[in-house]
Motif scaffolding. Sequence first.
Motif, PDB file in Angstrom:
ATOM      1  N   ASP A 540       4.627  -8.068  -4.366  1.00  0.00           N
ATOM      2  CA  ASP A 540       4.914  -6.859  -4.866  1.00  0.00           C
ATOM      3  C   ASP A 540       5.739  -5.786  -3.848  1.00  0.00           C
ATOM      4  O   ASP A 540       5.567  -4.724  -4.054  1.00  0.00           O
ATOM      5  N   ASN A 541       6.435  -6.558  -2.883  1.00  0.00           N
ATOM      6  CA  ASN A 541       7.239  -5.923  -1.994  1.00  0.00           C
ATOM      7  C   ASN A 541       6.606  -4.583  -1.063  1.00  0.00           C
ATOM      8  O   ASN A 541       7.099  -3.830  -0.594  1.00  0.00           O
ATOM      9  N   LEU A 542       5.330  -4.665  -1.069  1.00  0.00           N
ATOM     10  CA  LEU A 542       4.633  -4.142   0.130  1.00  0.00           C
ATOM     11  C   LEU A 542       4.305  -4.942   1.302  1.00  0.00           C
ATOM     12  O   LEU A 542       4.014  -6.062   1.198  1.00  0.00           O
ATOM     13  N   PRO A 543       4.264  -4.380   2.616  1.00  0.00           N
ATOM     14  CA  PRO A 543       3.807  -5.190   3.652  1.00  0.00           C
ATOM     15  C   PRO A 543       2.384  -5.509   3.320  1.00  0.00           C
ATOM     16  O   PRO A 543       1.589  -4.969   2.936  1.00  0.00           O
ATOM     17  N   VAL A 544       2.335  -6.837   4.077  1.00  0.00           N
ATOM     18  CA  VAL A 544       1.059  -7.620   4.091  1.00  0.00           C
ATOM     19  C   VAL A 544       0.223  -7.341   5.313  1.00  0.00           C
ATOM     20  O   VAL A 544       0.792  -7.616   6.467  1.00  0.00           O
ATOM     21  N   ILE A 545      -1.026  -6.752   5.314  1.00  0.00           N
ATOM     22  CA  ILE A 545      -1.648  -6.652   6.505  1.00  0.00           C
ATOM     23  C   ILE A 545      -2.417  -7.811   6.579  1.00  0.00           C
ATOM     24  O   ILE A 545      -3.101  -8.310   6.062  1.00  0.00           O
ATOM     25  N   SER A 546      -2.354  -8.210   8.048  1.00  0.00           N
ATOM     26  CA  SER A 546      -3.015  -9.411   8.442  1.00  0.00           C
ATOM     27  C   SER A 546      -4.340  -8.799   9.190  1.00  0.00           C
ATOM     28  O   SER A 546      -4.307  -8.219  10.301  1.00  0.00           O
ATOM     29  N   GLY A 547      -5.502  -9.358   8.692  1.00  0.00           N
ATOM     30  CA  GLY A 547      -6.627  -9.009   9.325  1.00  0.00           C
ATOM     31  C   GLY A 547      -6.964  -9.394  10.641  1.00  0.00           C
ATOM     32  O   GLY A 547      -7.157  -8.665  11.642  1.00  0.00           O
ATOM     33  N   ALA A 548      -6.516 -10.612  11.224  1.00  0.00           N
ATOM     34  CA  ALA A 548      -6.627 -10.979  12.466  1.00  0.00           C
ATOM     35  C   ALA A 548      -5.711 -10.215  13.242  1.00  0.00           C
ATOM     36  O   ALA A 548      -5.959  -9.862  14.541  1.00  0.00           O
ATOM     37  N   LYS A 549      -4.172  -9.876  12.940  1.00  0.00           N
ATOM     38  CA  LYS A 549      -3.590  -8.894  13.669  1.00  0.00           C
ATOM     39  C   LYS A 549      -4.192  -7.635  13.766  1.00  0.00           C
ATOM     40  O   LYS A 549      -3.798  -7.130  14.816  1.00  0.00           O
ATOM     41  N   LEU A 550      -4.717  -6.958  12.692  1.00  0.00           N
ATOM     42  CA  LEU A 550      -5.216  -5.841  13.017  1.00  0.00           C
ATOM     43  C   LEU A 550      -6.445  -5.761  14.118  1.00  0.00           C
ATOM     44  O   LEU A 550      -6.542  -4.706  14.686  1.00  0.00           O
ATOM     45  N   ASP A 551      -7.172  -6.978  13.686  1.00  0.00           N
ATOM     46  CA  ASP A 551      -8.379  -6.705  14.883  1.00  0.00           C
ATOM     47  C   ASP A 551      -7.842  -7.118  16.195  1.00  0.00           C
ATOM     48  O   ASP A 551      -8.334  -6.323  17.264  1.00  0.00           O
TER      49      ASP A 551
END
Length: 656
Positions: A540-551
Motif C-alpha cells: 500500500d506504499n506505506l512504511p512497514v513497521i517492524s515490531g522487533a526493530k521498534l522494541d
Amino acid sequence: MATADEYAAWIVQNSAKRGTPEFDTVAQAYQLAKSEETTAVTQQQIVRPPQEPSIGQQIIGAGETALTLGTGAIGGTLGTIAGTGVGLAQQILSGQFGTPEAANAVEQAAAKGAQALTYQPRTQAGQEQVQAVGQVLSNVLPPVLPVIASPGMALQAARTATPIMQATAQRGTAATQQVARATGQAIARPVQAATTAVRETLGMEAPAAPVTATGARTAAGAAAPTAGARVSVGAAASPLELQRSAEAEMAGLRLSEGEVKRDQGLLAFEKEKAKTPGFQDPFLERQQENNRATLGKLNQVLDDTGAETGDYANTGIKVVDILMAGWKLEKQKTNALYTKFRESQEAQIQVDTTPVLEFLNSQARGVSGITGVPDTARQNAVNLGIAQMDEGGRLTAVPGTTLGQLEEFRQSVSAIGVANPNDKRLATTIKRTIDEVGDPIGGEMTKSMRAQRKRQAVKYEDRAIVARLLLEKKGMSDAQTPIEDVFRKTILSARPSEIQHIKRVLSTIPDQEGQQAWKELQGATVRHFLEKSESGIGSDNLPVISGAKLDKAIREFDQNGKLDQVMGVAAAEQIRNLNQVLKYIQSTPPLTNINNSGTARTVAALLAESAAMGLVSGIPLPVVQGMKLLRDNVADRRIKARITKALNYKPNTSQP
C-alpha cells in the motif's frame, strides 16, 4: 459507573498489580461492563436481508445438480418401471385393475419409484439449480429424467411402461410382485450408497434424527435442549486475555484469537495459513490494517508533542537559538546588577586583599602550560591597581582597595581561558578566595549580584550538556556541537541527570520559547522510533513497521526511565503499550510448530487418496478427483470461516 474502556485503561496501567484483589475486582468489573455493552449492541441489531449463495454454496449446489442428473438418468428411469410394476401388481391383487382409479394409482406408484431412486437436493442452491435445469430439459429431452423435468414426464413414462408391466402381470400376481420388489431393492442399494458417498464427499450434514414427543432425539441423534435452557457460549476469558485485548484496543490494533490467547495451536494455524496461497488475503489485509494503525498511533503521539520542525537539523537550530536567547537574557540580568553595584555605596567600601595575593604568591611562576592562570591573575591584579609587584615577583596589597575593584578583579579571573582541569581548579580557587574576603563586608546589593551571576553559570556555563551547545571550539568559529548532532548529544546519548538539567533550563526561558524547544526534542524522539522501526515499503506504499526493530529502539532508549523523562508518563505509556501489542502480533511462544512448506506433501496425499478411493470403490479416477476437488472446496470454505472467526475474535466477558 465507569465504562469498559476506562476499566481497560486501568488494567493496562496497573498490570504490575496482577494477582492482587484490587486487580481481580477491576477485571471482573471490566467483564461485566463489556458484557452489558455487547448485550446493548446485540439488541439494536437488525435482521439482515437474505444473501446470495456464496461460491462454496454454489459449488455444492452444482455437485447436487450433477448427482440428481446422474441418478435420474439411470435410477429414475428404472424406478419408474419398477414403480409401475408394483402399482400394477397391487391393483391386480385388489381387483380394481382396469378402472380409472387403478390407472391413477399406477401413475402415482411410478412417480414414487422414480423419486426413490433419484437424489433430491438438500441445499437451497442445489434445489434452485436443479429446477432451472429441469425447466430447460423439459423442452428438449424425452421423458428419460422423470423427476428432474416435470410431473407430466413422470406420468408419461409410467404410461409408456404400462403395457410392458401388464404383460408381466398376466403371468402371475406373485411373480410380478417379487420382480418389482427385487428390482427396486437391487437398484436402491447402489444408488443410496452413491448418494451417501457423495454427501460425505461434499461434507454435507447427515439428516436429523427424528425427535420424540418429549423433545429427545433417537439413538442416532443428540438430545435436544429443553425450552428455556441456557446455551453455553464458551468459557469466560482469563485476566491475561482481557489485558491483551484491552491493550490492543487502546493501541488501536486488532488481535486474532491466537494472539489474544497466546495458544500454540491457534498461532501455528494462523501463521501457517497466512503463508498458504488461497488463504493469505485476510491476513494481508489485517497486517496492513494493523500497520496503518501503528503508523497512526506513532504519528498521533508525534502530533501531541506539538513539535513544529520535521528533521534533526531544524530541531538543533531551534534548541540552540532558544538556549542562546536564554543565556543572553541571563547575562543582561547579571550586567544590570553589576552596573547598579558599581554605582552604589557598597562598591566604595575598602577591603584588605592580602589573603588573595598571598594565595597567588604561593603558586609557581613562569612554567609554560602549567602556571598560565596564576601568572595571568597576578598581572591582572597589578593592572587593576589592587596589588604591586616587587623585584622578586611577589605581590603586595595596595592600600585603599575598594570592594568594587576587588569585584572587577574577580571578573577578570572568570574571563581567563582554561585549557585543562588543573587550570579550571586554580581559577575556581582564586574566585573562592576573593569571595571569602569580599562577601563578609558586602551588603544586599553584593549578595544579589553574586546570586545572579551564580544562576547564570549554573544554568548555561557549568554543565557541559548546555555549554557545548553554546560555546565555540577554541580558536574557531565552529560550535562545539554541530547542529545536526544536538538531538543525539542532548537526548540519545545523554544521562538522565543531564536531560533533567537541560529540561529545567528550557523551562525557565520566558514566552513559552523554552517549552517549545523541549517539544521539538520530544518530537525528534518519536521520529527516531519511526525511523529505527521501519522495515521497507508495503504493497500500500506505506512504511512497514517492524515490531522487533521498534522494541529494540525503545529498549535502547528507555534505560533508567529516560522514556518517561523525555516524553512524559502518559505518552511513554502509549508507546510502551503499542510496543507490547506488536509483540503479541509479531512473535510466537517457544515450541510453536509452523509448517511453512506443505505443498509437496499435499500433492502426494491427494494422489495417494485418489488412487486408494478408486481402487476401493471402482469409481474412475477422474470422477474421484472431481469429488475430491468438491470436498476440498468445502474444506477451504470451512478453513476460511475459521480464519474469519480467528481474525474477528473477542474475549468472552460474560460472568460464569
